[in-house]
Design an enzyme around this catalytic site. Sequence first.
Site, short mmCIF file in Angstrom:
data_model
loop_
_atom_site.label_atom_id
_atom_site.label_comp_id
_atom_site.label_asym_id
_atom_site.label_seq_id
_atom_site.Cartn_x
_atom_site.Cartn_y
_atom_site.Cartn_z
N LYS A 113 0.86 -1.19 0.00
CA LYS A 113 0.00 0.00 0.00
C LYS A 113 0.88 1.22 0.00
O LYS A 113 2.03 1.18 0.47
CB LYS A 113 -0.87 0.01 1.27
N1 GLU Z 1 -7.41 0.10 -3.06
C1 GLU Z 1 -8.15 -1.11 -3.30
C2 GLU Z 1 -8.14 -1.99 -2.08
O1 GLU Z 1 -7.98 -1.54 -0.97
C3 GLU Z 1 -7.70 -1.82 -4.56
C4 GLU Z 1 -6.26 -2.20 -4.60
C5 GLU Z 1 -5.80 -2.72 -5.95
O2 GLU Z 1 -6.60 -2.77 -6.87
O3 GLU Z 1 -4.62 -3.06 -6.05
O4 GLU Z 1 -8.38 -3.17 -2.15
#
Ligand code: GLU
Length: 423
Positions: A113
């Site tokens: 993240k």
């Molecule tokens: N931000 C989204 C999540 O928390 C998607 C992450 C992604 O598609 O890599 O799952």
Amino acid sequence: MQPLSYLSISEDGPWATYLQQVERVVPYLGSLGRLADTLRRPKRALIVDVPIEMDDGSIQHFEGFRVQHSLTRGPGKGGVRFHPGVTLEEVMALAAWMTVKNAAVNLPYGGAKGGIRVDPKTLSMRELEKITRRYTSEIGIIIGPDKDIPAPDVNTNGQIMAWMMDTYSMNVGSTATGVVTGKPIELGGSLGRLKATGRGIFIVGRELASNISLPIEGARVVLQGFGNVGGAAAELFAAHGAKVIAVQDHTGTIYNDKGLDIPALLAWQEKWGGVAGFPECEVMDGEALWDLPCEFLIPAALEGQITVARAKRIQAKVVIEGANGPTLPGADDVLRERGIVVAPDVIANAGGVTVSYFEWVQDIQSFFWSESEINERLDRIMVEAFGRIWATAQDLKVSLRTAAFVVACTRVLSSRERRGLYP
Ligand code: GLU
């Protein structure tokens, strides 16, 4: 200049929530439990300084982060958020939840993240582009189509992904569409990605409701958050005959006991940037949202929203976690004691990253699928993953969250065991 945020970890923040969730799962991991320390720390965390020249000629510095919690099952994968509340600790927790989420759905990814500590609403388009490009360049040393693949999250979107893709590509000297997902369609984005998280929430809600004989038709839905995630979920629930009776976003909380007109509300929000001012509804106190009797409560905003105090008041039959980490561990226990079933974030909002996976696969093979193929594949993967978590919860007599962690952590730790410890 703001003081740096990343030098301490709080005892009741998101990382502490994640660690408590891990503690609950260890007794069910058998001999793999001895490897659980792998889950208790991020593999790699990068802190970057993001200086940009503002429109007024001044230079401002922002804190940026990219955390790769695990790379055991494949490249890192997870979004990037732009929010004034971003801290290293928060990004660590969000990265760890991505490890669990990706493994719960059995995607060939680790978990990662990123984030920038900034309120993007205070930036002009030029400043937004600059901050995105400088951040991407700074984290460029650890991302890449086979290393770590960012995506949208809170306050980031397709345009930001386009700038990230372009910046990375310029730096490596060739167009690398697979370095980020959630891109616009013309840059290798996938059909169905924009609404995928909301669609996944609906699929999980539908499966859960059918397991407990709760009809969707006529069910009352209460939503916190009406962005990309909450809006798409509301649309699908309404299209299947549910009544979305209350919606809260950063502009206010609105209520209509006959059900809000969701297509009209989506058009309103698109035009005015929020739900405030929408006609044919009552405005209500934000805190009273948690008292509303309903069948489905969907927190789809930020983490830490369902506190113990709120959990005692919630009048829902089912909570579906659209946000990441919306329920605190103590609140989880209260909801369980009160017979309220929680579909945890790591499965409930996994639709987004699942279609991100499809996008990455399509980019790698340069061959694109139709929207119906994507939606069918998403449905199949989500139904299978939820079914396995449901069965595990029944077998072990644990909550769906602990069951999802059992399924996911077993996958991560058995890969870890097979790979062995280097050197
Ligand atoms: N931000 C989204 C999540 O928390 C998607 C992450 C992604 O598609 O890599 O799952």
